[in-house]
Design a protein around this motif. Structure first.
Motif, short mmCIF file in Angstrom:
data_model
loop_
_atom_site.label_atom_id
_atom_site.label_comp_id
_atom_site.label_asym_id
_atom_site.label_seq_id
_atom_site.Cartn_x
_atom_site.Cartn_y
_atom_site.Cartn_z
N LEU A 1 0.84 -1.19 0.00
CA LEU A 1 0.00 0.00 0.00
C LEU A 1 0.88 1.24 0.00
O LEU A 1 1.83 1.35 0.78
N ARG A 2 0.54 2.16 -0.90
CA ARG A 2 1.22 3.47 -0.93
C ARG A 2 0.15 4.56 -0.95
O ARG A 2 -0.93 4.38 -1.49
N TRP A 3 0.49 5.67 -0.34
CA TRP A 3 -0.44 6.80 -0.27
C TRP A 3 0.15 7.95 -1.07
O TRP A 3 1.29 8.35 -0.85
N HIS A 4 -0.62 8.48 -2.01
CA HIS A 4 -0.17 9.58 -2.85
C HIS A 4 -1.07 10.79 -2.62
O HIS A 4 -2.29 10.67 -2.55
N ASP A 5 -0.46 11.96 -2.54
CA ASP A 5 -1.18 13.22 -2.42
C ASP A 5 -1.51 13.73 -3.82
O ASP A 5 -0.62 13.87 -4.65
N ALA A 6 -2.78 13.96 -4.08
CA ALA A 6 -3.21 14.42 -5.40
C ALA A 6 -3.86 15.80 -5.33
O ALA A 6 -4.34 16.30 -6.35
N SER A 7 -3.87 16.43 -4.17
CA SER A 7 -4.66 17.65 -3.98
C SER A 7 -4.23 18.80 -4.89
O SER A 7 -5.07 19.61 -5.27
N ALA A 8 -2.98 18.85 -5.26
CA ALA A 8 -2.53 19.94 -6.13
C ALA A 8 -2.80 19.67 -7.61
O ALA A 8 -2.63 20.56 -8.44
N PHE A 9 -3.24 18.45 -7.93
CA PHE A 9 -3.35 18.06 -9.33
C PHE A 9 -4.75 17.68 -9.76
O PHE A 9 -4.97 17.36 -10.93
N HIS A 10 -5.69 17.66 -8.83
CA HIS A 10 -7.04 17.19 -9.17
C HIS A 10 -8.06 18.05 -8.44
O HIS A 10 -7.83 18.49 -7.32
N GLY A 11 -9.21 18.25 -9.05
CA GLY A 11 -10.24 19.09 -8.46
C GLY A 11 -10.98 18.46 -7.30
O GLY A 11 -11.25 19.11 -6.30
N ARG A 12 -11.31 17.17 -7.40
CA ARG A 12 -12.09 16.51 -6.35
C ARG A 12 -11.27 15.54 -5.53
O ARG A 12 -11.45 15.43 -4.33
N CYS A 13 -10.40 14.80 -6.18
CA CYS A 13 -9.62 13.76 -5.51
C CYS A 13 -8.40 14.40 -4.82
O CYS A 13 -7.60 15.07 -5.47
N THR A 14 -8.31 14.23 -3.51
CA THR A 14 -7.18 14.81 -2.78
C THR A 14 -6.08 13.80 -2.49
O THR A 14 -4.93 14.16 -2.30
N ASP A 15 -6.45 12.52 -2.43
CA ASP A 15 -5.50 11.48 -2.07
C ASP A 15 -5.80 10.21 -2.87
O ASP A 15 -6.96 9.94 -3.18
N VAL A 16 -4.76 9.45 -3.15
CA VAL A 16 -4.92 8.18 -3.86
C VAL A 16 -4.17 7.11 -3.07
O VAL A 16 -2.98 7.26 -2.78
N LEU A 17 -4.90 6.07 -2.69
CA LEU A 17 -4.26 4.90 -2.10
C LEU A 17 -4.00 3.93 -3.24
O LEU A 17 -4.93 3.59 -3.99
N VAL A 18 -2.76 3.50 -3.39
CA VAL A 18 -2.38 2.57 -4.45
C VAL A 18 -2.06 1.23 -3.79
O VAL A 18 -1.12 1.12 -3.01
N TRP A 19 -2.89 0.25 -4.09
CA TRP A 19 -2.74 -1.09 -3.53
C TRP A 19 -2.17 -2.00 -4.60
O TRP A 19 -2.59 -1.93 -5.76
#
Length: 138
Positions: free
Chosen positions: A62-80
């Protein structure tokens, strides 16, 4: 026919294919309650939740990625990443029961399950390609 002769006539077992790797993208949206928590409390909740996954589920990465600067609605992405869907299911259930992924902290926007190079595997299964070109998990 003698038993030894029967055993010699049996076909060898087909090779067992390697476990299929899956990558799952879990798109999250941080809620105001999460943003209102002091940074130290957010880090502690996150660390505790992720350690429960890391320590209990060996077949799941599991990895956690911050997406808040790159997406309008999605702030975080968990990559399993996993080759064991039942264990992935248990890991997700564990994380969803934890305060970290509580509805007041994050909204689950979408879950996207993928197979790396799935088109090549499909081509091989349908007789239109070679599975040896598909990278296998390390």
């Amino acid at each position: 026919m003698h038993r030894d002769n029967v055993n010699r006539l049996q076909r060898p077992a087909a090779p067992v294919p390697p476990p299929r790797p899956y990558t799952v993208f879990m798109l999250l949206q941080a809620q105001p309650d999460w943003q209102a928590l002091p940074r130290e409390q957010r880090e502690a909740l996150c660390d505790d939740a992720l350690m429960q996954v890391y320590n209990r589920f060996a077949a799941v990465r599991l990895r956690w990625h911050d997406a808040s600067a790159f997406h309008g609605r999605c702030t975080d992405v968990l990559v399993w990443e996993t080759t064991d869907l039942p264990e992935y299911h248990e890991a997700v259930a564990t994380l969803r029961r934890h305060a970290f992924l509580d509805r007041q902290h994050f909204a689950l926007l979408d879950v996207i399950t993928t197979i790396p190079d799935g088109w090549r595997e499909y081509a091989w299964e349908t007789g239109m390609g070679d599975l040896s070109a598909v990278p296998q998990p390390a």
